[in-house]
Write a protein that holds these residues in place. Structure first.
Motif, PDB file in Angstrom:
ATOM      1  N   VAL A   1      47.852   4.294  80.626  1.00  0.00           N
ATOM      2  CA  VAL A   1      46.426   4.471  80.898  1.00  0.00           C
ATOM      3  C   VAL A   1      45.774   5.107  79.685  1.00  0.00           C
ATOM      4  O   VAL A   1      46.385   5.938  78.995  1.00  0.00           O
ATOM      5  CB  VAL A   1      46.160   5.315  82.159  1.00  0.00           C
ATOM      6  CG1 VAL A   1      46.500   4.537  83.416  1.00  0.00           C
ATOM      7  CG2 VAL A   1      46.926   6.626  82.125  1.00  0.00           C
ATOM      8  N   ILE A   2      44.523   4.713  79.428  1.00  0.00           N
ATOM      9  CA  ILE A   2      43.817   5.203  78.259  1.00  0.00           C
ATOM     10  C   ILE A   2      42.328   5.192  78.541  1.00  0.00           C
ATOM     11  O   ILE A   2      41.847   4.396  79.351  1.00  0.00           O
ATOM     12  CB  ILE A   2      44.133   4.326  77.023  1.00  0.00           C
ATOM     13  CG1 ILE A   2      43.582   4.948  75.739  1.00  0.00           C
ATOM     14  CG2 ILE A   2      43.598   2.913  77.204  1.00  0.00           C
ATOM     15  CD1 ILE A   2      44.061   4.242  74.468  1.00  0.00           C
ATOM     16  N   GLY A   3      41.600   6.087  77.898  1.00  0.00           N
ATOM     17  CA  GLY A   3      40.156   6.077  78.033  1.00  0.00           C
ATOM     18  C   GLY A   3      39.544   7.352  77.507  1.00  0.00           C
ATOM     19  O   GLY A   3      40.211   8.388  77.402  1.00  0.00           O
ATOM     20  N   SER A   4      38.254   7.264  77.163  1.00  0.00           N
ATOM     21  CA  SER A   4      37.543   8.399  76.584  1.00  0.00           C
ATOM     22  C   SER A   4      36.385   8.832  77.457  1.00  0.00           C
ATOM     23  O   SER A   4      35.770   8.014  78.151  1.00  0.00           O
ATOM     24  CB  SER A   4      37.027   8.024  75.187  1.00  0.00           C
ATOM     25  OG  SER A   4      36.382   9.124  74.571  1.00  0.00           O
ATOM     26  N   SER A   5      36.080  10.126  77.431  1.00  0.00           N
ATOM     27  CA  SER A   5      34.952  10.718  78.131  1.00  0.00           C
ATOM     28  C   SER A   5      35.194  10.639  79.643  1.00  0.00           C
ATOM     29  O   SER A   5      36.178  11.183  80.132  1.00  0.00           O
ATOM     30  CB  SER A   5      33.655  10.030  77.713  1.00  0.00           C
ATOM     31  OG  SER A   5      32.539  10.780  78.113  1.00  0.00           O
TER      32      SER A   5
ATOM     33  N   THR B   1      39.387   9.880  84.252  1.00  0.00           N
ATOM     34  CA  THR B   1      40.167   9.020  85.141  1.00  0.00           C
ATOM     35  C   THR B   1      41.594   8.827  84.628  1.00  0.00           C
ATOM     36  O   THR B   1      42.516   8.630  85.422  1.00  0.00           O
ATOM     37  CB  THR B   1      39.484   7.651  85.330  1.00  0.00           C
ATOM     38  OG1 THR B   1      39.329   6.992  84.071  1.00  0.00           O
ATOM     39  CG2 THR B   1      38.121   7.799  85.991  1.00  0.00           C
ATOM     40  N   THR B   2      41.771   8.899  83.307  1.00  0.00           N
ATOM     41  CA  THR B   2      43.125   8.826  82.754  1.00  0.00           C
ATOM     42  C   THR B   2      43.947  10.023  83.199  1.00  0.00           C
ATOM     43  O   THR B   2      45.103   9.884  83.630  1.00  0.00           O
ATOM     44  CB  THR B   2      43.073   8.746  81.222  1.00  0.00           C
ATOM     45  OG1 THR B   2      42.409   7.534  80.842  1.00  0.00           O
ATOM     46  CG2 THR B   2      44.460   8.756  80.609  1.00  0.00           C
ATOM     47  N   LEU B   3      43.366  11.217  83.115  1.00  0.00           N
ATOM     48  CA  LEU B   3      44.077  12.410  83.586  1.00  0.00           C
ATOM     49  C   LEU B   3      44.369  12.329  85.079  1.00  0.00           C
ATOM     50  O   LEU B   3      45.448  12.722  85.538  1.00  0.00           O
ATOM     51  CB  LEU B   3      43.253  13.658  83.280  1.00  0.00           C
ATOM     52  CG  LEU B   3      43.201  14.108  81.822  1.00  0.00           C
ATOM     53  CD1 LEU B   3      42.196  15.242  81.661  1.00  0.00           C
ATOM     54  CD2 LEU B   3      44.575  14.550  81.326  1.00  0.00           C
ATOM     55  N   MET B   4      43.421  11.804  85.838  1.00  0.00           N
ATOM     56  CA  MET B   4      43.626  11.716  87.286  1.00  0.00           C
ATOM     57  C   MET B   4      44.800  10.810  87.632  1.00  0.00           C
ATOM     58  O   MET B   4      45.508  11.042  88.620  1.00  0.00           O
ATOM     59  CB  MET B   4      42.352  11.220  87.959  1.00  0.00           C
ATOM     60  CG  MET B   4      41.194  12.193  87.899  1.00  0.00           C
ATOM     61  SD  MET B   4      41.540  13.751  88.736  1.00  0.00           S
ATOM     62  CE  MET B   4      41.488  13.225  90.432  1.00  0.00           C
ATOM     63  N   ALA B   5      45.022   9.779  86.819  1.00  0.00           N
ATOM     64  CA  ALA B   5      46.153   8.889  87.076  1.00  0.00           C
ATOM     65  C   ALA B   5      47.483   9.614  86.937  1.00  0.00           C
ATOM     66  O   ALA B   5      48.503   9.174  87.490  1.00  0.00           O
ATOM     67  CB  ALA B   5      46.107   7.703  86.115  1.00  0.00           C
TER      68      ALA B   5
ATOM     69  N   ALA C   1      50.190   8.141  78.939  1.00  0.00           N
ATOM     70  CA  ALA C   1      48.748   8.338  79.129  1.00  0.00           C
ATOM     71  C   ALA C   1      48.134   8.909  77.862  1.00  0.00           C
ATOM     72  O   ALA C   1      48.737   9.764  77.204  1.00  0.00           O
ATOM     73  CB  ALA C   1      48.493   9.269  80.305  1.00  0.00           C
ATOM     74  N   MET C   2      46.928   8.432  77.546  1.00  0.00           N
ATOM     75  CA  MET C   2      46.200   8.955  76.395  1.00  0.00           C
ATOM     76  C   MET C   2      44.765   9.277  76.807  1.00  0.00           C
ATOM     77  O   MET C   2      43.854   8.472  76.654  1.00  0.00           O
ATOM     78  CB  MET C   2      46.210   7.968  75.222  1.00  0.00           C
ATOM     79  CG  MET C   2      45.594   8.544  73.952  1.00  0.00           C
ATOM     80  SD  MET C   2      45.778   7.476  72.502  1.00  0.00           S
ATOM     81  CE  MET C   2      47.553   7.619  72.208  1.00  0.00           C
ATOM     82  N   PRO C   3      44.532  10.496  77.329  1.00  0.00           N
ATOM     83  CA  PRO C   3      43.161  10.919  77.642  1.00  0.00           C
ATOM     84  C   PRO C   3      42.448  11.302  76.345  1.00  0.00           C
ATOM     85  O   PRO C   3      42.944  12.117  75.567  1.00  0.00           O
ATOM     86  CB  PRO C   3      43.362  12.137  78.543  1.00  0.00           C
ATOM     87  CG  PRO C   3      44.847  12.200  78.831  1.00  0.00           C
ATOM     88  CD  PRO C   3      45.524  11.498  77.709  1.00  0.00           C
TER      89      PRO C   3
ATOM     90  N   PHE D   1      52.744   5.122  69.993  1.00  0.00           N
ATOM     91  CA  PHE D   1      52.962   5.967  71.168  1.00  0.00           C
ATOM     92  C   PHE D   1      53.175   5.098  72.411  1.00  0.00           C
ATOM     93  O   PHE D   1      54.145   5.284  73.165  1.00  0.00           O
ATOM     94  CB  PHE D   1      51.757   6.895  71.346  1.00  0.00           C
ATOM     95  CG  PHE D   1      51.723   7.637  72.654  1.00  0.00           C
ATOM     96  CD1 PHE D   1      52.503   8.767  72.852  1.00  0.00           C
ATOM     97  CD2 PHE D   1      50.905   7.217  73.696  1.00  0.00           C
ATOM     98  CE1 PHE D   1      52.461   9.466  74.058  1.00  0.00           C
ATOM     99  CE2 PHE D   1      50.851   7.897  74.900  1.00  0.00           C
ATOM    100  CZ  PHE D   1      51.639   9.027  75.078  1.00  0.00           C
ATOM    101  N   PHE D   2      52.290   4.137  72.626  1.00  0.00           N
ATOM    102  CA  PHE D   2      52.447   3.270  73.795  1.00  0.00           C
ATOM    103  C   PHE D   2      53.638   2.319  73.630  1.00  0.00           C
ATOM    104  O   PHE D   2      54.358   2.047  74.605  1.00  0.00           O
ATOM    105  CB  PHE D   2      51.161   2.481  74.049  1.00  0.00           C
ATOM    106  CG  PHE D   2      50.077   3.308  74.685  1.00  0.00           C
ATOM    107  CD1 PHE D   2      50.182   3.715  76.003  1.00  0.00           C
ATOM    108  CD2 PHE D   2      48.958   3.692  73.960  1.00  0.00           C
ATOM    109  CE1 PHE D   2      49.187   4.487  76.601  1.00  0.00           C
ATOM    110  CE2 PHE D   2      47.956   4.462  74.540  1.00  0.00           C
ATOM    111  CZ  PHE D   2      48.073   4.858  75.864  1.00  0.00           C
TER     112      PHE D   2
END
Length: 646
Positions: free
Chosen positions: A171-175, A180-184, A195-197, A373-374
């Motif tokens: 999972v990845i995403g900004s702002s 939502t990345t952290l929530m996953a 994961a990359m928040p 990383f991924f």
């Protein structure tokens, strides 16, 4: 060809446009509107599927799945967004996948990844109800449904229904997508492997988006209207017209008056901030770093933030602090700080405002670290993943270090006659100025348009000489440095100050003052106009009423010196020889933040015109109340642990 799949199917052929009229004669009165146009032609190099993925409560979420033709055994890379999954996957009309996706996706899809974007519930094409940064199921959310459960259900569906996938998901995403990345990662699906928040929204009272240390960021109101009208796709904006935002907000009075003037006071997001100005359970129980700290670390995580992130500078380092104690092998959690604006990692990183870097720093990171990383966790490819990767601005180089912060907090003391020194002043004294809410200090040169991307994205690196002549801005600076000073960490403010009012804001800046000589070469990160430039490395605000207790604001005693302690954003920076280090103090940063009336009122959102009064502000130095900024300076032993990155 774009495919919208029913829930139980993996493929569905769409009928060609105009099929119903294929054998009919066209007349002048033949209707000219068709239902849709499929931009994906047979020669396209990719496959696109649109599906409605079911959640455990029956809500279906709009999901776009893309991959290069011929993809097999590909890792799945998921982003869950409130910003329109359809629009996120249609950057331009093209038959090439790299053209239609954001630039940060190119390396992934070209190498056989399956890229997935999904509208979160209640937004754009997804079903359900939107709740801004929906709280985790628990004390604030009794539904049993949150972004964590939605991520789990989405991943479960993807690994079972995307035959081109290899069963591993990142999972990845900004702002907001960082949130939502952290929530996953909370109660994660077993298939979630990395994961990359990026610049995640973590604590919107302490330092992300809505407030900073209790001071309200007025852009929240525009964001609330845009996000919460319809399904986020209504294009709603506050119709305040053109002009200087400084004048617009100043003439409106309090933020409550502004909201009522423009008819937005009943938006739930607006009510949430206006009715909850203090750091009560309403905010503290929504802090994502606290949620992460309370759970096991099971997903390898690389946290990314820009050094000059103008929106969410707090979240990534805060989550790193929460997770790092659990990372006993120093191989599960990484922190990356690049020389970028908010979400700059996913764009072009050659420069920022007046600063120039050595190449496209964002592309360098994506190719050398993000994709490896991924690849490592989703494919088993070998990779060297740094515990901490930062870009040393000033020296213009990537650096790897074993921990964060690296530097030792070292007081830079404020003193007499505007002098700053690493030696504590021998005598005690103070410096005063008058702060007048009727003429607050602007955060940018006027006219100000917060909605102008050119202004907004680079304001944190704007030359601070534009306020140097104001009597309500006071400065202290060192002499010209005779050797480099390298800082790695978050400078800590230790301000002793008093006000003649009963409330006050305190804004502190740390600034790199360039020499008044010929411009430095571009290799040092400067453009030709950098002579005498005052480059801010950190700007932060603190609302005085919370000096003793964040949850319970209290009136300040006029004339009483209080100790204000708070952090500036995290930085890796080298002050070069010949430069000076400046500390600047003021009591407003407008209209980025709402005005403090400087008279204590229970809720500043509802302050009345008569509450706004000028006050004399006094900063003390030397003696028992010696104001300083603790700079995280890297000494020789620590420098030996910092290695250049490739």
């Amino acid at each position: 060809m774009t495919l919208r799949l029913p829930l139980a199917a993996l493929a569905l052929s769409a009928a060609p446009i105009g099929l119903a009229h294929a054998q009919e004669r066209v007349t002048p009165m033949t209707p000219d509107v068709v239902a849709s146009y499929d931009q994906v032609r047979p020669e396209a190099d990719y496959i696109k599927r649109v599906v409605m993925v079911p959640m455990r409560d029956g809500t279906k979420l709009y999901t776009v799945i893309l991959m290069k033709k011929g993809t097999r055994n590909g890792p799945i890379l998921l982003s869950r967004t409130p910003y329109d999954a359809a629009g996120s996957t249609a950057r331009t009309a093209s038959q090439r996948l790299v053209d239609i996706l954001p630039v940060m996706d190119a390396e992934f899809v070209d190498d056989g990844y399956v890229r997935v974007y999904q509208d979160i519930r209640g937004m754009h094409h997804s079903e359900g109800t939107f709740v801004m940064t929906r709280p985790l199921s628990g004390p604030l959310n009794s539904t049993g449904i949150d972004e964590s459960t939605d991520a789990y259900d989405t991943i479960d569906w993807l690994v079972k229904n995307v035959p081109e996938g290899n069963g591993k998901v990142g999972v990845i995403g900004s702002s907001y997508l960082g949130f939502t990345t952290l929530m996953a990662e909370i109660n994660p699906h077993p298939a979630l492997k990395a994961a990359m928040p990026q610049s995640p929204m973590v604590d919107t009272w302490i330092g992300d988006d809505d407030f900073h240390n209790g001071a309200f960021r007025v852009g929240t109101l525009d964001y609330a209207v845009e996000m919460s009208t319809g399904h986020g796709d209504a294009g709603a904006k506050i119709a305040r017209g053109a002009g200087d935002d400084y004048t617009t907000y100043l003439n409106a009075g309090s933020i409550g008056d502004y909201a009522r003037k423009w008819g937005i006071e009943n938006y739930p997001t607006v009510r949430k901030v206006m009715e909850n100005p203090a750091y009560t359970d309403f905010w503290s129980l929504q802090a994502v770093d606290k949620w992460m700290a309370a759970r096991p670390l099971t997903v390898p995580t690389m946290l990314v933030v820009g050094q000059w992130d103008q929106e969410d500078s707090y979240g990534a380092p805060a989550v790193y602090d929460a997770l790092e104690p659990k990372d006993t092998g120093n191989n599960m959690v990484s922190l990356v700080i690049g020389p970028w604006r908010h979400s700059g990692v996913n764009h072009y990183g050659y420069d920022l405002g007046a600063l120039t870097f050595n190449g496209d720093t964002a592309l360098q990171f994506r190719q050398r670290y993000m994709k490896p990383f991924f690849d490592h966790y989703l494919r088993g490819a070998p990779a060297t993943i740094p515990p901490v990767l930062t870009y040393a601005t000033g020296a213009n180089r990537w650096e790897v270090s074993p921990k964060w912060p690296m530097g030792t907090p070292t007081p830079l003391y404020l003193g007499a006659n505007g002098a700053a020194s690493f030696d504590k002043p021998a005598a005690a004294g103070s410096t005063s100025y008058v702060s007048d809410p009727s003429s607050p200090v602007p955060f940018l040169p006027r006219p100000i348009d917060i909605g102008d991307g050119d202004q907004w994205k680079t304001w944190l690196v704007r030359d601070q000489r534009f306020v140097s002549g104001r009597p309500d801005v006071v400065s202290w600076q060192t002499g010209a440095l005779d050797k480099p000073v390298h800082i790695m960490g978050a400078p800590q403010v230790n301000l002793f100050a008093a006000t003649s009012g009963s409330d006050s804001d305190w804004v502190v800046k740390v600034i790199d003052v360039y020499p008044d000589t010929l411009p430095e070469p571009a290799s040092q990160g400067s453009k030709p106009a950098m002579t005498g430039y005052q480059l801010p490395l950190g700007i932060e605000i603190y609302r005085g009423r919370y000096v003793h207790e964040r949850a319970t604001p209290a009136k300040l005693t006029p004339g009483k010196v209080e100790n204000y302690r708070f952090a500036l954003p995290n930085v890796d920076h080298v002050f070069l020889p010949g430069h000076r280090i400046m500390v600047q103090v003021q009591s407003s940063l407008f209209p980025l933040y709402d005005r403090n009336p400087q008279t204590f009122v229970p809720n500043i959102f509802n302050a009345k015109p008569g509450d706004y009064k000028a006050a004399t502000q006094r900063v003390t130095w030397g003696g028992a109340q010696a104001s300083s900024v603790l700079l995280p300076i890297v000494d020789d032993a620590q420098a030996a642990q910092v290695t250049p990155a490739r």
